[in-house]
Design an enzyme around this catalytic site. Sequence first.
Site, short mmCIF file in Angstrom:
data_model
loop_
_atom_site.label_atom_id
_atom_site.label_comp_id
_atom_site.label_asym_id
_atom_site.label_seq_id
_atom_site.Cartn_x
_atom_site.Cartn_y
_atom_site.Cartn_z
N GLU A 216 -43.39 -54.93 -15.72
CA GLU A 216 -44.66 -54.87 -16.71
C GLU A 216 -45.99 -55.04 -15.79
O GLU A 216 -46.92 -54.32 -15.91
CB GLU A 216 -44.66 -55.49 -17.80
CG GLU A 216 -43.55 -55.39 -18.91
CD GLU A 216 -43.57 -56.47 -19.97
OE1 GLU A 216 -44.82 -56.86 -20.48
OE2 GLU A 216 -42.53 -56.61 -20.82
N ASP B 52 -40.22 -57.64 -19.33
CA ASP B 52 -40.09 -58.92 -19.63
C ASP B 52 -38.85 -59.32 -20.60
O ASP B 52 -38.69 -58.41 -21.69
CB ASP B 52 -41.27 -59.48 -20.27
CG ASP B 52 -42.24 -59.59 -19.17
OD1 ASP B 52 -42.14 -59.51 -18.04
OD2 ASP B 52 -43.61 -59.77 -19.60
N ASP C 82 -38.23 -60.45 -23.37
CA ASP C 82 -38.65 -60.92 -24.71
C ASP C 82 -38.77 -59.79 -25.55
O ASP C 82 -38.43 -58.69 -25.13
CB ASP C 82 -39.86 -61.89 -24.75
CG ASP C 82 -40.77 -61.10 -24.30
OD1 ASP C 82 -40.88 -59.71 -24.07
OD2 ASP C 82 -42.06 -61.65 -23.69
N GLU D 284 -41.25 -57.92 -26.97
CA GLU D 284 -42.08 -56.84 -26.74
C GLU D 284 -41.67 -56.17 -25.42
O GLU D 284 -41.70 -54.96 -25.36
CB GLU D 284 -43.61 -57.55 -26.21
CG GLU D 284 -44.10 -58.17 -27.49
CD GLU D 284 -44.43 -57.24 -28.71
OE1 GLU D 284 -44.68 -55.86 -28.62
OE2 GLU D 284 -44.52 -57.59 -29.98
#
Length: 684
Positions: free
Chosen positions: A7, A80, A82, A84
């Site tokens: 990201e 990442d 998680d 999102e």
Amino acid sequence: MNLIIVESPTKARTLSRFLGKDFNVEATTGHIKDLPKSQLGVDVEHDFAPLYIDVVKRADTIKKLKSESKKANITYIASDPDREGEAIAEHVAEVIGKAKFKRIVFHEITKEAVEEAIKNPRDIDKNLVDAQTARRVLDRLVGYKLSPLLWKKVRRGLSAGRVQSVAVRLIVEKEREIEKFKAEEYWEIYCEVKKEGVTRVGEPQGRGPELVSRWKGPGADERQDPNVFIVSLVKIDDKKAEIHDKKEADFIVSELEKSDYKVAEVKKREVKKNPYPPFTTSTMTQSAARNFGWSSKKTMSVAQSLYEEGLITYHRTDSLNLNAGAVAKARAYIEKEYGKEYLPEKPHFYKTHSKNAQEAHEAIRPTDIFKHEIKNTKYEKDAEKLYGLIWRRFIECQMNPSIYDETTIDVTAAKYLLRATGSIMKFDGWMRIRKGIPGQVAGVDGEATLPDVQEGDSLKLIKVNPTQKFTQPPPRYNEASLIKTLEKLGIGRPSTYAPTISTIQIRNYVEKNDSKQFIPTAIGIAVNDFLITNFPETFDYQFTANMEGELDDIAKGELPWVKTIKDFYNPFDKKLADVEKNSGRVKIETEKLGQKCPECKEGELVIRTGRFGKFISCSRFPDCKYTAKYLEKVGVKCPDCKIGDVIVKKTSKGRKFFGCSRYPKCKYASWRNPKKEDVKSVPV
DNA sequence: CAGTGAGCGAGCTTCCGCTTGACTT
């Protein structure tokens, strides 16, 4: 040649250094697909189908990801770990189409962590992606349905949202608590006593007015004689002492003045104070606010530059996890620099108490603890200050606790129990790091030395001192305490704390006073009350916590995301239609200036807030259309022309800035308050 | 550099969360 997609561009740069020529590393720079800005983008008629489109600003990025993945043998999508991040992975997969890809995750930016991740690829977790979709759709429905309602019922341009509206609610309710608060009088009584059999020259006699005025409570100048100490009244007849007024206090004083004082008990115990855990976004912004007076925006901006320079780990994090190698280095440093007694037997590991923490990254720490010198052209001193804070907090968290000898002396006088407590640091432990650092909040109360007395010792009374006090209202929120509260409620994320604080100010919902505390505006109060009255469930402090619970179930594959949204939306939509039809326009309270309108001579002048900030108008609007400029003076002359006053202005986008009242004759303008700058630059 | 509020009604405003630049007046 393989491709890794992450990201953050900084992370991409770091990885390329680790991985060498076999890997090409690219960054998405956040989300690459999102709902459109100009429309709802959720088909409420058809199972809330979201309309995810390419983010316009990321057109070049998307093009690059496509072409690079085509060239690559395998594409590793390493967004990442998680919710999102999983959605980003899904969106990347959609964008690169047929290219062969694998999903990998790592929590630390080290060569080993990446190599390990590559050995353990997995598929994209569709359930986790669904959880993100639910979160996104819910926030869009709340925000894009309620904001237009506010335009209709209150004023154009306003906004409401799951996070910002609760932030405003906290501030409004705190203000009401303060308004409702009635200060209550109470009294504290201190006695200055002395160990018998020791004389002191110039000992004060009685309670002369001069002495009373010099009294500053425990720790004041009267303490030079090591045998004199101060005890405070804690119990009367074995019940907690509660003294409400002067009459009660005077009576007790008269009794205390004729009593004999004896040491009833001396308790000594060892107290340890553990170091604080390493920084997260929330605690870092709180600490920078307390130590430097920085806004969260400033702290995050300086942290971003430190991150981009490779000096600290990622700064938007809710995790307390620490890389084992970094901890080992810190331990070696502590032992070498401070000695064995400062080093715990085992490394300290910290666990987050925050229920909604996603822990996709590490805690915030220096990437190399041996690096003390910061060269950063953009921020210079600020970068050094924040880096120092982060460096110390990390080293501290791996050091031994500081140790204090705490002494409690209980003294009886007739039916009264009085007490003195004092503590002496006997081992500084992690506090060693903070020594000699100007402006650092050490976190330790003043040390008080107490004389060596024994149980049964008689004491001589020197003076009784009654002190009138009043209960204090709760303090208003500042940025730090607001972020702390939001985090505790699980509302908002590390990436949104600072932007949320900006939003509620730009919308004119809240303002800061001179002490940088938040005060709600008339608009903020009106909007809050309108929302809480009509949509109490949506802005309940528990709403986000409940939502997170359901998102967890969706992520586990135990709940279809559409059901969660449907259960929320159906009653919400009904209420929406009801309020739209039946609710009248909301009135905003205006502040009166106490002057008659010069035009109609009937109405009164009031301060209103419009699109361009505050202005003066007649209370009889629309019958009388008188307006005048409202000059919010900062209280200093213009630093450029020295004639005009510096006034607060707003840009067309709502940002506050400082300008000269003589504009356009004088073009002075600044983002910073020149009044505060002046105060700082005056040498003491 | 005047504009702001209400309503008239063109076209527009708005969410949260992920990530950086571009660069404010």
